[in-house]
Motif scaffolding. Structure first.
Motif, PDB file in Angstrom:
ATOM      1  N   GLY A 100       0.642  -1.090   0.206  1.00 23.81           N
ATOM      2  CA  GLY A 100      -0.037  -0.012   0.038  1.00 23.81           C
ATOM      3  C   GLY A 100       0.774   1.118  -0.002  1.00 23.81           C
ATOM      4  N   LYS A 101       2.085   1.135  -0.201  1.00 24.65           N
ATOM      5  CA  LYS A 101       3.074   2.354   0.072  1.00 24.65           C
ATOM      6  C   LYS A 101       4.091   2.276  -1.065  1.00 24.65           C
ATOM      7  CE  LYS A 101       2.258   2.852   4.886  1.00 24.65           C
ATOM      8  NZ  LYS A 101       1.208   4.274   4.835  1.00 24.65           N
ATOM      9  N   TRP A 102       4.700   3.376  -1.229  1.00 21.03           N
ATOM     10  CA  TRP A 102       5.929   3.261  -2.097  1.00 21.03           C
ATOM     11  C   TRP A 102       7.281   3.052  -1.328  1.00 21.03           C
ATOM     12  CZ3 TRP A 102       6.023   3.929  -7.143  1.00 21.03           C
ATOM     13  CH2 TRP A 102       4.972   4.516  -7.722  1.00 21.03           C
ATOM     14  N   ASP A 103       8.195   2.282  -1.763  1.00 19.70           N
ATOM     15  CA  ASP A 103       9.263   1.920  -1.243  1.00 19.70           C
ATOM     16  C   ASP A 103      10.384   1.719  -2.122  1.00 19.70           C
ATOM     17  OD1 ASP A 103      11.098   1.604   0.858  1.00 19.70           O
ATOM     18  OD2 ASP A 103       9.989  -0.263   1.694  1.00 19.70           O
ATOM     19  N   VAL A 104      11.859   1.431  -1.805  1.00 21.39           N
ATOM     20  CA  VAL A 104      12.808   1.526  -2.590  1.00 21.39           C
ATOM     21  C   VAL A 104      13.789   0.162  -2.324  1.00 21.39           C
ATOM     22  CG1 VAL A 104      14.983   2.542  -3.249  1.00 21.39           C
ATOM     23  CG2 VAL A 104      13.199   3.785  -2.988  1.00 21.39           C
ATOM     24  N   ARG A 105      13.843  -0.559  -3.277  1.00 23.97           N
ATOM     25  CA  ARG A 105      14.781  -1.798  -2.862  1.00 23.97           C
ATOM     26  C   ARG A 105      16.046  -1.692  -3.873  1.00 23.97           C
ATOM     27  NH1 ARG A 105      13.452  -6.889  -0.837  1.00 23.97           N
ATOM     28  NH2 ARG A 105      15.590  -7.850  -0.122  1.00 23.97           N
ATOM     29  N   CYS A 106      17.090  -1.943  -3.417  1.00 26.46           N
ATOM     30  CA  CYS A 106      18.428  -1.851  -4.101  1.00 26.46           C
ATOM     31  C   CYS A 106      18.979  -3.025  -4.036  1.00 26.46           C
ATOM     32  CB  CYS A 106      19.206  -0.467  -3.345  1.00 26.46           C
ATOM     33  SG  CYS A 106      18.281   1.080  -3.362  1.00 26.46           S
ATOM     34  N   PHE A 107      19.862  -3.212  -5.227  1.00 24.54           N
ATOM     35  CA  PHE A 107      20.769  -4.296  -5.281  1.00 24.54           C
ATOM     36  C   PHE A 107      22.020  -3.953  -6.084  1.00 24.54           C
ATOM     37  CE2 PHE A 107      16.265  -5.537  -5.836  1.00 24.54           C
ATOM     38  CZ  PHE A 107      16.187  -6.829  -5.135  1.00 24.54           C
ATOM     39  N   SER A 108      22.960  -4.753  -5.538  1.00 24.53           N
ATOM     40  CA  SER A 108      24.521  -4.804  -6.209  1.00 24.53           C
ATOM     41  C   SER A 108      24.417  -6.124  -7.183  1.00 24.53           C
ATOM     42  CB  SER A 108      25.526  -4.838  -5.190  1.00 24.53           C
ATOM     43  OG  SER A 108      25.564  -3.929  -4.392  1.00 24.53           O
ATOM     44  N   ILE A 109      24.807  -5.819  -8.510  1.00 21.70           N
ATOM     45  CA  ILE A 109      24.933  -6.731  -9.522  1.00 21.70           C
ATOM     46  C   ILE A 109      26.268  -7.403  -9.247  1.00 21.70           C
ATOM     47  CG2 ILE A 109      24.693  -7.260 -11.901  1.00 21.70           C
ATOM     48  CD1 ILE A 109      22.849  -5.049 -12.145  1.00 21.70           C
ATOM     49  N   ASP A 110      26.348  -8.561  -9.047  1.00 27.61           N
ATOM     50  CA  ASP A 110      27.510  -9.420  -8.906  1.00 27.61           C
ATOM     51  C   ASP A 110      27.925 -10.024 -10.465  1.00 27.61           C
ATOM     52  OD1 ASP A 110      28.016  -8.836  -6.133  1.00 27.61           O
ATOM     53  OD2 ASP A 110      26.920 -10.833  -5.743  1.00 27.61           O
ATOM     54  N   SER A 111      27.011 -10.210 -11.213  1.00 28.73           N
ATOM     55  CA  SER A 111      27.270 -11.023 -12.423  1.00 28.73           C
ATOM     56  C   SER A 111      25.850 -10.921 -13.270  1.00 28.73           C
ATOM     57  CB  SER A 111      27.753 -12.066 -12.472  1.00 28.73           C
ATOM     58  OG  SER A 111      27.018 -13.283 -11.822  1.00 28.73           O
ATOM     59  N   VAL A 112      26.258 -10.595 -14.599  1.00 29.95           N
ATOM     60  CA  VAL A 112      25.016 -10.587 -15.363  1.00 29.95           C
ATOM     61  C   VAL A 112      25.447 -10.859 -16.697  1.00 29.95           C
ATOM     62  CG1 VAL A 112      25.129  -8.051 -15.739  1.00 29.95           C
ATOM     63  CG2 VAL A 112      22.888  -9.385 -16.542  1.00 29.95           C
ATOM     64  N   SER A 113      24.639 -12.009 -17.452  1.00 29.73           N
ATOM     65  CA  SER A 113      25.275 -12.411 -18.868  1.00 29.73           C
ATOM     66  C   SER A 113      24.124 -12.774 -19.591  1.00 29.73           C
ATOM     67  CB  SER A 113      26.194 -13.678 -18.691  1.00 29.73           C
ATOM     68  OG  SER A 113      26.385 -14.141 -19.733  1.00 29.73           O
ATOM     69  N   GLY A 114      23.769 -12.014 -20.710  1.00 31.39           N
ATOM     70  CA  GLY A 114      22.897 -12.383 -21.684  1.00 31.39           C
ATOM     71  C   GLY A 114      23.207 -13.666 -22.343  1.00 31.39           C
ATOM     72  N   ARG A 115      24.408 -14.335 -22.466  1.00 35.00           N
ATOM     73  CA  ARG A 115      24.694 -15.309 -23.135  1.00 35.00           C
ATOM     74  C   ARG A 115      24.338 -16.648 -22.205  1.00 35.00           C
ATOM     75  NH1 ARG A 115      30.757 -16.078 -25.285  1.00 35.00           N
ATOM     76  NH2 ARG A 115      29.876 -14.337 -26.494  1.00 35.00           N
ATOM     77  N   SER A 116      24.676 -16.427 -21.002  1.00 33.82           N
ATOM     78  CA  SER A 116      24.148 -17.556 -20.233  1.00 33.82           C
ATOM     79  C   SER A 116      22.895 -17.542 -19.681  1.00 33.82           C
ATOM     80  CB  SER A 116      25.266 -17.904 -18.955  1.00 33.82           C
ATOM     81  OG  SER A 116      24.980 -16.611 -18.039  1.00 33.82           O
ATOM     82  N   GLY A 117      22.350 -16.244 -19.674  1.00 28.78           N
ATOM     83  CA  GLY A 117      20.886 -15.934 -19.176  1.00 28.78           C
ATOM     84  C   GLY A 117      20.901 -16.117 -17.809  1.00 28.78           C
ATOM     85  N   ARG A 118      21.861 -15.861 -16.986  1.00 26.90           N
ATOM     86  CA  ARG A 118      22.050 -15.814 -15.495  1.00 26.90           C
ATOM     87  C   ARG A 118      22.302 -14.235 -15.159  1.00 26.90           C
ATOM     88  NH1 ARG A 118      19.938 -20.135 -12.999  1.00 26.90           N
ATOM     89  NH2 ARG A 118      21.854 -20.426 -11.428  1.00 26.90           N
ATOM     90  N   MET A 119      21.708 -14.059 -13.824  1.00 27.14           N
ATOM     91  CA  MET A 119      22.083 -12.846 -13.272  1.00 27.14           C
ATOM     92  C   MET A 119      22.147 -13.211 -11.531  1.00 27.14           C
ATOM     93  SD  MET A 119      20.692  -9.081 -13.434  1.00 27.14           S
ATOM     94  CE  MET A 119      18.685  -9.463 -13.239  1.00 27.14           C
ATOM     95  N   ALA A 120      23.177 -12.868 -11.047  1.00 29.00           N
ATOM     96  CA  ALA A 120      23.517 -12.637  -9.540  1.00 29.00           C
ATOM     97  C   ALA A 120      23.451 -11.406  -8.906  1.00 29.00           C
ATOM     98  CB  ALA A 120      24.721 -13.401  -9.121  1.00 29.00           C
ATOM     99  N   VAL A 121      22.587 -11.134  -7.620  1.00 34.03           N
ATOM    100  CA  VAL A 121      22.382 -10.033  -7.222  1.00 34.03           C
ATOM    101  C   VAL A 121      22.548 -10.066  -5.707  1.00 34.03           C
ATOM    102  CG1 VAL A 121      21.324  -8.914  -9.196  1.00 34.03           C
ATOM    103  CG2 VAL A 121      19.963  -9.781  -7.197  1.00 34.03           C
TER     104      VAL A 121
END
Length: 267
Positions: free
Chosen positions: A231-252
């Motif tokens: 019911g409210k606005w909030d912010v969630r933040c992440f650090s991206i450790d790895s992202v790869s379009g080739r493998s289709g995996r992302m770790a945050v």
């Protein structure tokens, strides 16, 4: 009576003395061009903060600095936003002045004036020490004495490896597959929740947003029980450790939580 030429010489000597006093081999003048970039302030007094407490600072060639961070809308609503202030460099000192609004909990516009000295001034890393700090014309003490910033590559705005639909797989190694994120090219975000074996429904009843800074991403969410405040606005933040379009995996990661996502489809 001092000859005018002598006055000029005296002024030059005094000016040089000031420079020598403030800038020397141990504390050289800061290269102005190096500052004109985007920096992430993630460490205060030597302590790495949780992602939600990061501040992103972009110094422009025109003398403005944009602070991006969590803005307080009221006592329980927050969103990612920015304030633009002015800055100047003199030798090894940095001054910042302007108005905060929502940033750092300032609900009303508040004039600030800040003086920093450069402790570390490497190409991609700098540490600023607080010399003086005022809010609303009154001297104040910030909650930190030094902040450390890391420069992000100038190509950070290229988010092509992020566009599309990503599904969460695990959180801290445990199954967590009931949520999806869809990143659009205009900064719009859709968060979906599983409603059946092959069915998904968008969460919340307002548009969500994201801001990407190379390996750091901030999500502004509304009415989201899984990642925000219902019911409210909030912010969630992440650090991206790895992202790869080739493998289709992302770790945050976010705080003490680590997530793994897989790429589902393009937009």
């Amino acid at each position: 009576m001092i000859h005018p030429a002598g006055i000029v010489l005296l002024c030059a000597v005094l000016f040089s003395a000031v420079l020598l006093h403030s800038c020397n081999a141990d504390n050289p003048a800061y290269p102005r061009e190096n500052l004109k970039a985007t920096w992430i302030a993630d460490t205060y007094d030597g302590v790495l903060q949780d992602e939600r407490n990061y501040t992103v600072m972009t110094f422009s060639p025109s003398g403005t600095v944009t602070y991006a961070g969590v803005l307080t809308l009221d006592s329980a609503n927050y969103q990612w936003g920015q304030n633009t202030l002015n800055y100047d460099i003199y030798c090894c000192d940095l001054s910042i002045r302007g108005k905060y609004s929502g940033l750092f909990g300032c609900l009303q516009e508040m004039e600030t004036y800040q003086e920093y000295s450069f402790v570390v001034n490497e190409d991609s890393l700098m540490t600023l020490a607080v010399d003086s700090w005022s809010m609303g014309g009154v001297e104040a003490e910030p909650w930190y004495s030094q902040m450390t910033l890391r420069k992000i590559p100038s190509t950070y705005s290229r988010a092509d490896t992020l566009y599309g639909v990503w599904q969460f797989n695990t959180r801290n190694g445990e199954e967590f597959s009931n949520y999806r994120l869809q990143f659009l090219s205009d900064g719009v975000l859709y968060v979906s929740e599983r409603t059946g074996e092959n069915s998904w429904a968008t969460m919340g009843d307002s548009t969500d947003y994201y801001s990407l800074y190379h390996d750091y991403i901030a999500l502004t969410l509304y009415d989201n029980g899984a990642f925000g405040t219902p019911g409210k606005w909030d912010v969630r933040c992440f650090s991206i450790d790895s992202v790869s379009g080739r493998s289709g995996r992302m770790a945050v990661r976010s705080g003490s939580d680590e997530y793994m996502l897989s790429f589902i489809s393009a937009n």
